[in-house]
Structure formats: structure tokens, C-alpha cells
Design a protein around this motif. Structure first.
Motif, PDB file in Angstrom:
ATOM      1  N   ALA A  49       0.828  -1.207   0.000  1.00 16.07           N
ATOM      2  CA  ALA A  49       0.000   0.000   0.000  1.00 16.07           C
ATOM      3  C   ALA A  49       0.863   1.257   0.000  1.00 16.07           C
ATOM      4  O   ALA A  49       0.546   2.244  -0.685  1.00 16.07           O
ATOM      5  N   ALA A  53       0.917   4.162  -2.940  1.00 21.66           N
ATOM      6  CA  ALA A  53       0.374   5.484  -2.627  1.00 21.66           C
ATOM      7  C   ALA A  53       1.299   6.609  -3.081  1.00 21.66           C
ATOM      8  O   ALA A  53       0.819   7.698  -3.449  1.00 21.66           O
ATOM      9  N   SER A 243      -4.407   9.617   7.321  1.00 21.55           N
ATOM     10  CA  SER A 243      -4.353   8.367   6.571  1.00 21.55           C
ATOM     11  C   SER A 243      -3.201   8.402   5.576  1.00 21.55           C
ATOM     12  O   SER A 243      -2.685   9.474   5.234  1.00 21.55           O
ATOM     13  N   ASP A 245      -3.440   7.874   2.461  1.00 19.66           N
ATOM     14  CA  ASP A 245      -3.907   8.611   1.278  1.00 19.66           C
ATOM     15  C   ASP A 245      -3.766  10.111   1.473  1.00 19.66           C
ATOM     16  O   ASP A 245      -3.388  10.847   0.547  1.00 19.66           O
ATOM     17  N   GLN A 246      -4.059  10.604   2.674  1.00 14.48           N
ATOM     18  CA  GLN A 246      -3.927  12.037   2.945  1.00 14.48           C
ATOM     19  C   GLN A 246      -2.470  12.477   2.896  1.00 14.48           C
ATOM     20  O   GLN A 246      -2.145  13.525   2.338  1.00 14.48           O
ATOM     21  N   ALA A 248      -0.035  10.926   1.290  1.00  9.57           N
ATOM     22  CA  ALA A 248       0.433  10.778  -0.089  1.00  9.57           C
ATOM     23  C   ALA A 248      -0.012  11.945  -0.951  1.00  9.57           C
ATOM     24  O   ALA A 248       0.759  12.438  -1.791  1.00  9.57           O
ATOM     25  N   ALA A 249      -1.246  12.397  -0.759  1.00 12.81           N
ATOM     26  CA  ALA A 249      -1.742  13.528  -1.551  1.00 12.81           C
ATOM     27  C   ALA A 249      -0.896  14.767  -1.295  1.00 12.81           C
ATOM     28  O   ALA A 249      -0.540  15.505  -2.231  1.00 12.81           O
TER      29      ALA A 249
END
Length: 444
Positions: A49, A53, A243, A245-246, A248-249
Motif C-alpha cells: 500500500a 500510494a 491516513s 492517502d492524505q 500521499a496527496a
């Protein structure tokens, strides 16, 4: 929280608790407590993961947080690189067949003998943050590639790390130019936003600082080849954290917007994020007492033999907890102080944690998210043995040959002949792990 909500909170394990390490599965493990049950499948899932990401960023696992052979072998089989802080850690990797040329040595202050040993082994990339370290590197690893650690804001992390290491931004440019004068190769820049970082903005600010340094060095004819995002990527315990995802963004946007150019190698050094949630500490209740109206629970693991992070945070570090009691979610809960087995009265891990009112001597307490900085911190204090690891799941199974590493997952960096040294093998990760790692539910 209302009584109804509190009751509901007791009915379910946290969502990130590994399915393979549920209460029934833990009860079926034939091992003497305390032991650390590790699900290697979770380690593999977290690694996969993470790499997905933040595409284009190479992972160098910070092995200090959990250096069990099976964990290292699982990550190596998936194509992970590694970051070490000592010659001892490098030796452990080499015994598993990992090439030193694939390793980053990110401790900014190193013993001269360790620098020389690493260089002889074929390691060619070293971190630094001071003039004194540069002179050591020039003497004991002449011609090596060096990357500077920047001091950045880590105030939003649970474990700030900026006091001990990190060059100020205004010093970094001059230090990398001095490296060039000393015959070293100005290779890159790294930073650390602090362990268990709680805000995504910390990475953006740090990447911006690295970008400014890269811009300044370009005026001196220096183009860095590596930007290392360091560690700090959080794991899930009880409190909310950003998270993946947060994070990584934020990181992906910062890399696109704040750098004057994209270095050939983008790296990261996750540790806790990859392994913390993979493990459960299994411990037995030794005693239950009431002292001055306070419920005390004595268990056979404590701060000195595995749970030191509860001490480092002045008992503010909350881990998800469960018990072996079949009535765990059915009976009223009471607040307990949970303390370790040693004779040190400060060896206490948790205060006011809600556990079944029926818990008694002989029951087991399960401490979740315990895969990081437990085995590596454990000692024999007061004669109590450290927990033994017991492995389940994962790509390494009992009697099953270790998986080959796909060539696509192991890009070989171009290492100048001047940096590899005579007789040093070409970079690469072994296609097959040692047979000693092809076991499950065993001891490392």
C-alpha cells in the motif's frame, strides 16, 4: 461518551487489528507469554500500500523499529530497500543476503570504525549534518556519496527528533560544498518530520525547505541526485492520525510544486508505518489488586521488556487493548492501571484503561499495534526475559520456498565504479531468501 456508546466500543476489535491475530487465533498459539505475535501478511500489505500510494518513491525500511529476521526477509522478498543506523544493523542485513550497496546509512553521526566497515562492505551512501562528520567520511570512506540531514519542524509529532540531529537550512549549502572540496560526492538531502507525525503539512514544509536548498546549490553547479523523505509516517493506535492517502496527496503535490527539478532517486524511510499494526503483544495477568481505591493489574510484560514507548511519552501513549476473556464484550468494564512485572514502581504502562470487570489472574491481555519499537527496545531488566516473536501468515510459510523477487521491483541504481570498491558485488537483492526464514509460527 454515553454508556451505550461505551458498550458498543467494547464489542469490536479495532478495524486495523489483523484478522489473523484475533482473540481465538491468539488463544491457539502454543507459546509462553510474553510473546509478540506478528502477522507477516500485514507487513506485506502495508508495504504494498505504501509503495502504491507514493509512486516513484523507493522504500528503504528503517530496520531499527523491528529487525526480526522474518520481517526483514518478508520486506526484502517484496523488493524493499533498507536504512541502517549502525554497522551491526548492516551486518544483520548482509547475513540475510541483502547487498550493502542497496542500503542507506542515515545516522548522521557514526563511529569511524563503522564508516570504514560499511565502506568496505560496499555501502556508498552516508548521511551527515555537520562539518566534523564530513571530515570523518572523507577519511574513512573517501569518494563516498553523502546526503545532508536538514533540521525541520517536527513539533506535531509524538516523538520530536530535531534537537539531536539536523543542520540548519542556512548551513546546509556550505556543508555540501565543503563535501565537494573534501573529495566526497554531494548526493542528496534528507529530513525527518518526527516519529508518529500527526499533520500532513509537516511533509510539505520539509519538502519546501529541501527545494530551496536544491535551488541554491544549482547556482553552485551542484545538482542533487536524491531527496529522502525520511520517516515519521504514522501507524494506527487509538488516537486518529492522517491516513496514508492524505499524506500521499500532500507529498505528491509538494514534490510536483516545490522542487526545482526531480532528483533521480526519491526515497522514504518508513518504519513504524509498515510494522506496528502487524503485531499483538500477548501477556498474562500475574495479579489484580485494589490500592487506595484504584484497580491495579500486574502483567508479565512491562516498559523494560517491550513497552518502553509508554514510558517515553509519560504514559500518554494509548494502545488498543483486548483480553482473552470470552465475556470481554458482554460484562461491565472498570478502569485499571496496568503495570509490568519488574520491581521498579515506575514500570507502569497504562492508566485508567477500561477492561472487563471479571478479569483475573491467568487471563491474557492483548496489546495491539505492538509491532514497532517493542522487540528492539526489550531488555532482561530484573531478570525478566524479552518477549519472543511468533510469526503467522505472510509470503513466508512453513516449508514453502521463499518467493523470488521480481526484477521489476528491484531497480539497480547506477553506482560509479569509484564508489563500489574492488571486489564488491553488483547491486541487487537476492532472488531467494535463506531457508532459515521459510517457517511460520516459529521463533526468530
Amino acid at each position: 461518551m454515553t454508556a451505550a456508546l461505551a458498550d458498543q466500543a467494547r464489542l469490536d476489535l479495532p478495524a486495523h487489528w489483523p484478522a489473523a491475530l484475533g482473540p481465538r487465533a491468539l488463544a491457539g498459539l502454543d507459546a509462553t507469554t510474553p510473546f509478540l505475535a506478528v502477522d507477516l501478511a500485514t507487513v506485506a500489505e502495508r508495504y504494498t500500500a505504501f509503495t502504491a500510494a507514493i509512486p516513484g518513491v523507493s522504500t528503504f525500511y528503517a530496520m531499527k523499529c523491528n529487525s526480526a529476521d522474518a520481517v526483514l526477509g518478508t520486506l526484502a522478498a517484496l523488493g524493499s530497500g533498507f536504512e541502517v543506523a549502525s554497522a551491526g544493523e548492516l551486518r544483520m542485513l548482509r547475513e540475510l543476503g541483502v547487498e550493502a550497496s542497496e542500503v542507506l546509512y542515515s545516522n548522521p553521526i557514526k563511529p569511524p570504525a563503522a564508516i570504514a566497515e560499511a565502506r568496505r562492505a560496499g555501502l556508498w551512501r552516508f548521511s551527515f549534518d555537520s562539518e566534523g562528520e564530513l571530515h570523518k567520511l572523507a577519511q574513512y570512506a573517501p569518494g563516498a556519496a553523502v546526503y545532508i540531514r536538514l533540521r525541520v519542524d517536527d513539533s506535531t509529532s509524538l516523538f520530536p527528533l530535531s534537537r539531536k540531529f539536523g543542520a540548519e537550512a542556512h548551513e546546509a549549502r556550505a556543508l555540501l560544498l565543503l563535501a565537494r572540496e573534501l573529495g566526497l560526492r554531494p548526493y542528496g538531502v534528507t529530513f525527518h518530520v518526527g516519529s508518529q507525525c500527526a499533520t500532513t503539512s509537516a511533509w510539505r514544509q520539509a519538502i519546501a525547505a529541501a527545494g530551496r536548498l536544491m535551488t541554491a546549490l544549482a547556482e553552485d553547479g551542484v545538482q542533487l541526485e536524491m531527496l529522502d523523505l525520511g520517516g515519521g509516517f504514522p501507524a494506527r493506535y487509538v488516537e486518529r492520525v492522517p491516513s496514508l492517502d492524505q499524506i500521499a496527496a500532500t507529498v505528491n503535490a509538494a514534490l510536483a510544486e516545490l522542487l526545482p527539478y526531480r532528483p533521480a532517486l526519491l526515497a522514504a524511510e518508513p518504519g513504524r508505518h509498515l510494522v506496528a499494526e502487524s503485531a499483538v503483544m500477548v501477556t498474562t495477568v500475574l495479579g489484580r489488586e485494589v490500592r487506595a481505591g484504584e484497580n491495579w493489574l500486574y502483567v508479565d510484560v512491562g516498559a523494560y521488556n517491550g513497552m518502553m514507548e509508554t514510558q517515553q511519552t509519560v504514559q500518554q501513549w494509548r494502545f488498543p487493548l483486548w483480553t482473552s476473556r470470552t465475556d470481554h464484550a458482554l460484562v461491565p468494564h472498570l478502569p485499571f492501571t496496568v503495570t509490568g512485572p519488574s520491581c521498579d514502581s515506575s514500570d507502569t504502562m497504562f492508566y485508567g484503561v477500561n477492561l472487563p470487570a471479571t478479569i483475573e489472574v491467568g487471563d491474557r491481555l492483548y496489546i495491539g499495534s505492538a509491532g514497532a519499537y517493542t522487540l528492539s527496545y526489550a531488555s532482561h531488566f530484573n531478570g525478566f526475559a524479552p518477549p519472543e516473536p511468533v510469526f503467522v501468515g505472510g509470503p513466508i510459510g512453513a516449508g514453502v520456498p521463499a518467493p523470488a523477487v521480481p526484477a521489476s521491483l528491484v531497480p539497480a541504481p547506477a553506482v560509479p565504479a569509484s564508489l563500489t570498491g574492488a571486489g564488491v558485488p553488483a547491486p541487487g537483492v537476492p532472488a531467494q531468501l535463506p531457508a532459515s526464514l521459510t517457517r511460520v509460527a516459529g521463533r526468530s
